[in-house]
Design a protein around this motif. Structure first.
Motif, PDB file in Angstrom:
ATOM      1  N   ASN A  15       0.849  -1.188   0.000  1.00 37.92           N
ATOM      2  CA  ASN A  15       0.000   0.000   0.000  1.00 37.92           C
ATOM      3  C   ASN A  15       0.885   1.239   0.000  1.00 37.92           C
ATOM      4  O   ASN A  15       1.549   1.538   0.984  1.00 37.92           O
ATOM      5  CB  ASN A  15      -0.926  -0.009   1.218  1.00 37.92           C
ATOM      6  CG  ASN A  15      -1.894   1.144   1.214  1.00 37.92           C
ATOM      7  OD1 ASN A  15      -1.542   2.275   0.904  1.00 37.92           O
ATOM      8  ND2 ASN A  15      -3.129   0.855   1.561  1.00 37.92           N
ATOM      9  N   LYS A  17      -0.035   4.345  -0.140  1.00 37.16           N
ATOM     10  CA  LYS A  17      -0.579   5.445   0.654  1.00 37.16           C
ATOM     11  C   LYS A  17      -0.092   5.381   2.096  1.00 37.16           C
ATOM     12  O   LYS A  17       0.210   6.391   2.710  1.00 37.16           O
ATOM     13  CB  LYS A  17      -2.118   5.403   0.656  1.00 37.16           C
ATOM     14  CG  LYS A  17      -2.721   5.835  -0.633  1.00 37.16           C
ATOM     15  CD  LYS A  17      -2.418   7.278  -0.806  1.00 37.16           C
ATOM     16  CE  LYS A  17      -3.206   7.847  -1.936  1.00 37.16           C
ATOM     17  NZ  LYS A  17      -2.751   9.158  -2.292  1.00 37.16           N
ATOM     18  N   PHE A  76     -11.141  10.449  -2.485  1.00 34.23           N
ATOM     19  CA  PHE A  76      -9.795   9.960  -2.236  1.00 34.23           C
ATOM     20  C   PHE A  76      -8.746  11.056  -2.154  1.00 34.23           C
ATOM     21  O   PHE A  76      -7.645  10.820  -1.697  1.00 34.23           O
ATOM     22  CB  PHE A  76      -9.405   8.940  -3.307  1.00 34.23           C
ATOM     23  CG  PHE A  76     -10.206   7.687  -3.209  1.00 34.23           C
ATOM     24  CD1 PHE A  76      -9.902   6.741  -2.252  1.00 34.23           C
ATOM     25  CD2 PHE A  76     -11.282   7.468  -4.048  1.00 34.23           C
ATOM     26  CE1 PHE A  76     -10.636   5.579  -2.143  1.00 34.23           C
ATOM     27  CE2 PHE A  76     -12.025   6.312  -3.941  1.00 34.23           C
ATOM     28  CZ  PHE A  76     -11.707   5.366  -2.987  1.00 34.23           C
ATOM     29  N   ASP A 140      -3.356   8.985  -8.864  1.00 30.90           N
ATOM     30  CA  ASP A 140      -2.950   8.690  -7.505  1.00 30.90           C
ATOM     31  C   ASP A 140      -2.784   7.175  -7.355  1.00 30.90           C
ATOM     32  O   ASP A 140      -3.763   6.448  -7.223  1.00 30.90           O
ATOM     33  CB  ASP A 140      -4.043   9.217  -6.575  1.00 30.90           C
ATOM     34  CG  ASP A 140      -3.648   9.233  -5.131  1.00 30.90           C
ATOM     35  OD1 ASP A 140      -2.452   9.191  -4.837  1.00 30.90           O
ATOM     36  OD2 ASP A 140      -4.566   9.299  -4.284  1.00 30.90           O
ATOM     37  N   GLU A 142      -2.293   3.776  -5.701  1.00 33.44           N
ATOM     38  CA  GLU A 142      -2.670   3.287  -4.374  1.00 33.44           C
ATOM     39  C   GLU A 142      -1.871   2.059  -3.943  1.00 33.44           C
ATOM     40  O   GLU A 142      -1.307   2.027  -2.878  1.00 33.44           O
ATOM     41  CB  GLU A 142      -4.164   2.921  -4.350  1.00 33.44           C
ATOM     42  CG  GLU A 142      -5.100   4.088  -4.526  1.00 33.44           C
ATOM     43  CD  GLU A 142      -5.316   4.843  -3.245  1.00 33.44           C
ATOM     44  OE1 GLU A 142      -5.336   4.214  -2.173  1.00 33.44           O
ATOM     45  OE2 GLU A 142      -5.457   6.067  -3.301  1.00 33.44           O
ATOM     46  N   ASN A 143      -1.889   1.009  -4.785  1.00 30.30           N
ATOM     47  CA  ASN A 143      -1.302  -0.275  -4.417  1.00 30.30           C
ATOM     48  C   ASN A 143      -0.602  -0.921  -5.598  1.00 30.30           C
ATOM     49  O   ASN A 143      -1.004  -0.728  -6.739  1.00 30.30           O
ATOM     50  CB  ASN A 143      -2.394  -1.260  -3.971  1.00 30.30           C
ATOM     51  CG  ASN A 143      -3.150  -0.807  -2.758  1.00 30.30           C
ATOM     52  OD1 ASN A 143      -2.583  -0.608  -1.704  1.00 30.30           O
ATOM     53  ND2 ASN A 143      -4.452  -0.631  -2.911  1.00 30.30           N
ATOM     54  N   TYR A 167      -5.102   2.331  -8.968  1.00 32.56           N
ATOM     55  CA  TYR A 167      -4.926   3.772  -8.828  1.00 32.56           C
ATOM     56  C   TYR A 167      -6.228   4.497  -9.113  1.00 32.56           C
ATOM     57  O   TYR A 167      -7.178   3.923  -9.644  1.00 32.56           O
ATOM     58  CB  TYR A 167      -3.796   4.298  -9.718  1.00 32.56           C
ATOM     59  CG  TYR A 167      -3.937   4.009 -11.200  1.00 32.56           C
ATOM     60  CD1 TYR A 167      -4.511   4.932 -12.062  1.00 32.56           C
ATOM     61  CD2 TYR A 167      -3.470   2.819 -11.743  1.00 32.56           C
ATOM     62  CE1 TYR A 167      -4.623   4.667 -13.420  1.00 32.56           C
ATOM     63  CE2 TYR A 167      -3.570   2.557 -13.094  1.00 32.56           C
ATOM     64  CZ  TYR A 167      -4.150   3.489 -13.933  1.00 32.56           C
ATOM     65  OH  TYR A 167      -4.255   3.237 -15.277  1.00 32.56           O
ATOM     66  N   ASN A 168      -6.262   5.753  -8.713  1.00 29.30           N
ATOM     67  CA  ASN A 168      -7.425   6.605  -8.930  1.00 29.30           C
ATOM     68  C   ASN A 168      -7.024   7.753  -9.851  1.00 29.30           C
ATOM     69  O   ASN A 168      -5.894   8.222  -9.797  1.00 29.30           O
ATOM     70  CB  ASN A 168      -7.918   7.190  -7.603  1.00 29.30           C
ATOM     71  CG  ASN A 168      -8.243   6.113  -6.599  1.00 29.30           C
ATOM     72  OD1 ASN A 168      -8.903   5.146  -6.917  1.00 29.30           O
ATOM     73  ND2 ASN A 168      -7.747   6.266  -5.390  1.00 29.30           N
ATOM     74  N   THR A 175     -12.891  12.229  -7.476  1.00 29.48           N
ATOM     75  CA  THR A 175     -12.391  10.988  -8.050  1.00 29.48           C
ATOM     76  C   THR A 175     -13.259  10.652  -9.252  1.00 29.48           C
ATOM     77  O   THR A 175     -14.478  10.569  -9.140  1.00 29.48           O
ATOM     78  CB  THR A 175     -12.455   9.844  -7.022  1.00 29.48           C
ATOM     79  OG1 THR A 175     -11.711  10.219  -5.874  1.00 29.48           O
ATOM     80  CG2 THR A 175     -11.901   8.556  -7.607  1.00 29.48           C
TER      81      THR A 175
END
Length: 193
Positions: A15, A17, A76, A140, A142-143, A167-168, A175
């Motif tokens: 992760n 973030k 997010f 962005d 995320e993982n 991701y976003n 978002t």
């Protein structure tokens, strides 16, 4: 593949973030070519097209819209804010180059105030559509993760493990897209040859 949900089993997940201070120091067991592919901030489909001098297209598996009663989801970007969503469009696609499957992507388009029907051209990847539209976005990551999926391995014609990322994509403070991508384990060789 189009009728039922795939069963991707994650054996390992990182992760980004939670561990922002170590973002530049991914675990050393991740091969450098995968670190570059998974954390690159550009459009994967655009980069793959440039590297191979071959257009990356999509093969649509499934697309459906889910209408909600003004569902509130956590925004997010601003974790203390929520955004209202009227409709969620889900889409499952194969990423292909010269008819070879190089990745599988699932995304959710969170319909709110942005009308972006151009994202759903049947043979054009979302990244290519966003680049062509010149929409100002923020991505962005995320993982990143590693896992197995018999259905994907069979379609990729390779054995796992398979690397993936989530991701976003944001427009202004909302978002717009939540994207999950899983790549063929042959991908570094495909992109280099």
């Amino acid at each position: 593949m189009t009728r039922k949900k795939i069963q991707f089993i994650k054996n390992w997940e990182y992760n980004l973030k939670k561990d922002l201070k170590n973002f530049n120091y991914l675990p050393s067991f991740i091969p450098i070519e995968w670190q570059i592919l998974l954390t690159n901030d550009g459009s994967f489909t655009r980069n793959a097209s440039i590297i191979n001098n071959s257009i990356t297209t999509i093969q649509l598996c499934k697309q459906n819209s889910i209408y909600t009663s003004r569902k509130k989801i956590k925004n997010f970007i601003s974790y203390h804010k929520y955004q209202t969503v009227n409709r969620i469009t889900e889409r499952y696609v194969w990423l292909t180059q010269e008819k070879e499957k190089i990745g599988f992507a699932y995304f959710q388009y969170l319909s709110n105030r942005y009308k972006m029907s151009y994202l759903f051209h049947n043979n054009q990847p979302v990244g290519s559509s966003l680049i062509a539209s010149e929409t100002n976005i923020h991505r962005d990551l995320e993982n990143v993760y590693l896992g197995y999926c018999q259905e994907l391995e069979s379609s990729f014609e390779c054995i796992g493990p398979l690397w993936g990322r989530s991701y976003n994509i944001h427009v202004e403070t909302d978002t717009l897209l939540i994207i999950h991508e899983i790549f063929s384990s042959k991908l570094p060789k495909i992109l280099i040859t």
